[in-house]
Design a protein around this motif. Structure first.
Motif, PDB file in Angstrom:
ATOM      1  N   TYR B 188       0.830  -1.195   0.000  1.00  0.00           N
ATOM      2  CA  TYR B 188       0.000   0.000   0.000  1.00  0.00           C
ATOM      3  C   TYR B 188       0.872   1.255   0.000  1.00  0.00           C
ATOM      4  O   TYR B 188       2.009   1.232   0.449  1.00  0.00           O
ATOM      5  N   ARG B 189       0.283   2.334  -0.477  1.00  0.00           N
ATOM      6  CA  ARG B 189       0.886   3.639  -0.219  1.00  0.00           C
ATOM      7  C   ARG B 189       0.124   4.276   0.944  1.00  0.00           C
ATOM      8  O   ARG B 189      -1.060   4.024   1.130  1.00  0.00           O
ATOM      9  N   GLN B 190       0.808   5.116   1.685  1.00  0.00           N
ATOM     10  CA  GLN B 190       0.148   5.833   2.779  1.00  0.00           C
ATOM     11  C   GLN B 190       0.575   7.299   2.755  1.00  0.00           C
ATOM     12  O   GLN B 190       1.764   7.593   2.680  1.00  0.00           O
ATOM     13  N   GLU B 191      -0.411   8.185   2.777  1.00  0.00           N
ATOM     14  CA  GLU B 191      -0.121   9.623   2.759  1.00  0.00           C
ATOM     15  C   GLU B 191      -0.804  10.290   3.947  1.00  0.00           C
ATOM     16  O   GLU B 191      -1.900   9.891   4.341  1.00  0.00           O
ATOM     17  N   THR B 192      -0.156  11.309   4.499  1.00  0.00           N
ATOM     18  CA  THR B 192      -0.712  12.017   5.650  1.00  0.00           C
ATOM     19  C   THR B 192      -0.874  13.505   5.350  1.00  0.00           C
ATOM     20  O   THR B 192       0.058  14.145   4.869  1.00  0.00           O
ATOM     21  N   GLY B 216     -14.132   6.035  -7.450  1.00  0.00           N
ATOM     22  CA  GLY B 216     -13.132   5.177  -6.820  1.00  0.00           C
ATOM     23  C   GLY B 216     -12.814   5.593  -5.391  1.00  0.00           C
ATOM     24  O   GLY B 216     -11.952   5.006  -4.740  1.00  0.00           O
ATOM     25  N   PHE B 217     -13.530   6.618  -4.889  1.00  0.00           N
ATOM     26  CA  PHE B 217     -13.296   7.129  -3.523  1.00  0.00           C
ATOM     27  C   PHE B 217     -13.325   6.003  -2.490  1.00  0.00           C
ATOM     28  O   PHE B 217     -12.543   5.996  -1.542  1.00  0.00           O
ATOM     29  N   GLU B 218     -14.221   5.040  -2.697  1.00  0.00           N
ATOM     30  CA  GLU B 218     -14.393   3.967  -1.706  1.00  0.00           C
ATOM     31  C   GLU B 218     -13.162   3.062  -1.617  1.00  0.00           C
ATOM     32  O   GLU B 218     -13.027   2.283  -0.685  1.00  0.00           O
ATOM     33  N   ARG B 219     -12.242   3.179  -2.597  1.00  0.00           N
ATOM     34  CA  ARG B 219     -11.022   2.356  -2.523  1.00  0.00           C
ATOM     35  C   ARG B 219      -9.932   3.025  -1.678  1.00  0.00           C
ATOM     36  O   ARG B 219      -8.891   2.432  -1.421  1.00  0.00           O
ATOM     37  N   LEU B 220     -10.175   4.271  -1.279  1.00  0.00           N
ATOM     38  CA  LEU B 220      -9.233   4.944  -0.359  1.00  0.00           C
ATOM     39  C   LEU B 220      -9.626   4.569   1.074  1.00  0.00           C
ATOM     40  O   LEU B 220     -10.809   4.668   1.427  1.00  0.00           O
ATOM     41  N   ARG B 236      -4.720   5.336   3.004  1.00  0.00           N
ATOM     42  CA  ARG B 236      -3.976   4.187   2.503  1.00  0.00           C
ATOM     43  C   ARG B 236      -4.657   3.725   1.227  1.00  0.00           C
ATOM     44  O   ARG B 236      -5.878   3.676   1.139  1.00  0.00           O
ATOM     45  N   TYR B 237      -3.858   3.404   0.210  1.00  0.00           N
ATOM     46  CA  TYR B 237      -4.452   2.958  -1.052  1.00  0.00           C
ATOM     47  C   TYR B 237      -3.445   2.109  -1.804  1.00  0.00           C
ATOM     48  O   TYR B 237      -2.239   2.198  -1.568  1.00  0.00           O
ATOM     49  N   ALA B 242      -3.468   5.783  -7.187  1.00  0.00           N
ATOM     50  CA  ALA B 242      -2.803   7.060  -6.887  1.00  0.00           C
ATOM     51  C   ALA B 242      -3.595   8.250  -7.437  1.00  0.00           C
ATOM     52  O   ALA B 242      -3.654   9.316  -6.812  1.00  0.00           O
ATOM     53  N   ALA B 243      -4.212   8.072  -8.608  1.00  0.00           N
ATOM     54  CA  ALA B 243      -4.957   9.183  -9.217  1.00  0.00           C
ATOM     55  C   ALA B 243      -6.190   9.526  -8.389  1.00  0.00           C
ATOM     56  O   ALA B 243      -6.588  10.688  -8.295  1.00  0.00           O
ATOM     57  N   VAL B 244      -6.798   8.511  -7.762  1.00  0.00           N
ATOM     58  CA  VAL B 244      -7.962   8.772  -6.900  1.00  0.00           C
ATOM     59  C   VAL B 244      -7.526   9.607  -5.703  1.00  0.00           C
ATOM     60  O   VAL B 244      -8.192  10.570  -5.317  1.00  0.00           O
ATOM     61  N   TYR B 245      -6.376   9.247  -5.132  1.00  0.00           N
ATOM     62  CA  TYR B 245      -5.870  10.024  -4.000  1.00  0.00           C
ATOM     63  C   TYR B 245      -5.583  11.468  -4.409  1.00  0.00           C
ATOM     64  O   TYR B 245      -5.887  12.403  -3.673  1.00  0.00           O
TER      65      TYR B 245
END
Lengths: 422, 422
Positions: B188-192, B216-220, B236-237, B242-245
């Protein structure tokens, strides 16, 4: 007969370790005080299936009481009440009185955030007014109410932030449902002794000795814990064993009279506050950089005796603001007993105080030398009658440990100076 | 496909909160790095039935991997290996090679404790050489070996002391059994993201809107958390999302450009430290009484830019040490924007600094009035070019909350002043 409980801590930020869980240990302490046996603490993320699985696990373990923390916010990932409702087989119903109460709180908060659409926020907060039917409601401390759902087990749902959870606990315990759930508990007495300046192994040694000398020692439940550089000794016993506890106290007093400073659970902060009544104190801090002043002013009413302080992080500040002689720093170094005394004397003068405490040390990670390694801290307490009490300590740990521990040493030096126990 | 894990932390001292559990959060971090999803952390005391119940619970939840910590010592209350053996349906067998290895280690240790009977100790340690048949053995770091038992789930048994558990982890992950158990893991990637000045319910509103607008919001996997007055949003995704984030980030930036201050997880403390490079800062604190100075000096190397500060708790201290005009206090009160500005200006002057921050407020519980209730705090940042950034806030909570929150407001005001974001 006894009463057994489990704790469910929810929140992805807690499960993943981003936020340290303070609620599990705090609730464990409260249950211990009540005489309720704690079987399990379980942590999970904000996933309804995981929360429900933990509730079912604890119920399967036959606990009388489950306490949950977290997941009561207005955001969609906060689902604890909904899950508990399902678990307890209750409908989720809107409580109009509670909704009005939350609306009042939120409207008050809104005044501080002029850019936010109040209707949207009130809609979001309406979610927090949904409660399991028949539940007892615990008034919000923040915006989230707690709920108590009677049953087997009884479930207490509390908010995640410790500053909301803690004030709500007494109200939860007072409910009929919780009182019924914990009816089988055993009432213990609990006494707390505090020591400073004794290593944990020294205490362990004394306790081993006490074990052979005191009849009934095994009926005392003694737990020891090192915190903030002090030893805390908590003893739980049934009331008829009070004499056994007195024996233990006598052994500890005899053996560690110098280190034992509290037999009634009071903290050094309480004792220093009492000793400072009618006095005026000023601080002069280098490595602790305000932490001693912050600790002294922690308690309400401290403005009666705290004048203020100087954070003299640079040598220039020590010279300019506290009147420390530059030659003294040159001769002994900024981290030295003469400089600590000059800082304390300077604080006395500058604030017109009758008590002053100074710290100067090497918190690290840099700045240490062979003669003065990281952790070397000099302390001085100066009193208006011209007496000084000055000490140098070598404190263990990292930068944050050294700074924190230094505030504790400063408090104990103050206590000793003000009680004349030099 | 994915891999899911659970952690069982054993030990009465941890369950009762006397010792803080460091293993759960540490292992959670390691699992996150590996891409293994953590479902549950469970804590129990040194009771075999409770440990076994937790293992069965996690197995019932379908986890691929269980990691236990604690209960591997030589004393009778340490029973984890025996319980795991039973749980995995393996016999407990003495491993002679391991027994010899432990004997070597223990004999070395004995040299430091001359009073102890070595035969008794070796007998006690023999218990630690009993392992489930067919288990992979992890070499001891202290005296306790770890074991890995392959199965569904695979169980990794690690010692309780973090300094033994942590070095053993890599060896555990390298075993075939663990590699098979976590074969389905996803990276996963994780961003804060961090925000300040937005209530949690305002964020909830924005996230609900984002949900309807972003495909695709629900996949975040978004978790939000309020701490120290700031909102932390961790997402986390999977890499292909990545584009959804990016879409989410864009929505948050558009809607809350003023409140969003960190998209890379940095804290306001990090940002202020960077902004202060090459500058000199001084503090002038009343209600926070040293907490801002302490926070600024929290990090190593802060002596490069922190000159010092004054805790001006009394009016006399404000006048004498910071040169605040007594008439100004008389006219506006000690808690007022003009006094905050005069305090900041005084700190600039006294310390020869180019940046100063001042706080003056009513932390409570006493001292409030209708015009200036408890929680009213005035802040001012003064820069050498003569500019001031001054604000008044009404902060919620008790004395300790108001003081803590004030330090956060002061940090953000500093950040705004130093970035020219007024």
């Amino acid at each position: 007969m006894s009463a057994r409980a489990g704790i469910v801590v929810t929140g992805t930020e807690v499960l993943t370790g981003r936020v340290r869980d303070l609620n599990g240990p705090w609730l464990a302490d409260r249950l211990l005080e009540l005489g309720v046996e704690l079987g399990h603490i379980t942590l999970c993320g904000d996933r309804p299936a995981d929360i429900e699985a933990q509730l079912r696990f604890l119920a399967g373990q036959g606990v009388d009481l489950i306490i949950t923390s977290g997941g009561l916010g207005p955001t969609a990932d906060d689902m604890t009440v909904e899950v508990v409702s399902r678990f307890c087989e209750r409908d989720l119903v809107l409580d109009p009185g509670l909704e009005a109460k939350i609306a009042d709180i939120v409207t008050g908060l809104m005044a501080r955030f002029p850019g936010v659409d109040p209707d949207a926020v009130l809609a979001a907060n309406r979610k927090q007014a949904l409660v399991p039917s028949g539940a007892e409601i615990l008034d919000p401390v923040g915006t989230a109410p707690g709920v108590v759902v009677a049953g087997a087990p009884t479930v207490v749902v509390l908010p995640g932030p410790p500053r909301e959870l803690q004030p709500m606990w007494d109200a939860a315990v007072a409910t009929d449902a919780v009182q019924r759930a914990i009816a089988g508990r055993v009432t213990y007495r609990q006494e707390t002794i505090r020591m400073f300046g004794l290593p944990e192994s020294g205490l362990a040694d004394t306790l081993r000795e006490a074990q052979t000398r005191i009849a009934g020692f095994e009926r005392l439940e003694i737990t020891t814990c090192l915190r903030r550089g002090e030893l805390e000794i908590v003893t739980r016993y049934e009331p008829h064993d009070a004499a056994v506890y007195s024996e233990l106290l006598k052994v500890l007093r005899d053996k560690h009279s110098r280190e034992l400073f509290s037999t009634d659970g009071t903290f050094v902060d309480d004792q220093v506050a009492t000793l400072l009544a009618g006095r005026t104190i000023a601080t002069a801090e280098s490595c602790t950089a305000g932490m001693v002043a912050a600790r002294l002013t922690d308690r309400p009413g401290s403005s009666a005796y705290v004048a203020g302080g100087v954070v003299s992080y640079s040598n220039e500040a020590k010279i300019e603001l506290l009147g420390v002689d530059a030659a003294l720093i040159e001769a002994h170094g900024a981290v030295s007993e003469p400089v600590a005394e000059a800082m304390a004397a300077g604080a006395l003068r500058r604030f017109g105080a009758d008590t002053a405490v100074a710290t100067t040390g090497i918190a690290g990670p840099g700045g240490g030398s062979e003669a003065k390694p990281v952790g070397t801290v000099c302390f001085s307490v100066a009193l208006a009658d011209g007496t000084f009490l000055t000490r140098t300590s070598r404190l263990p740990g990292n930068r944050s440990d050294v700074r924190e521990r230094s505030t504790t040493v400063a408090m104990h030096l103050l206590r000793r100076a003000l009680t004349g126990d030099r």
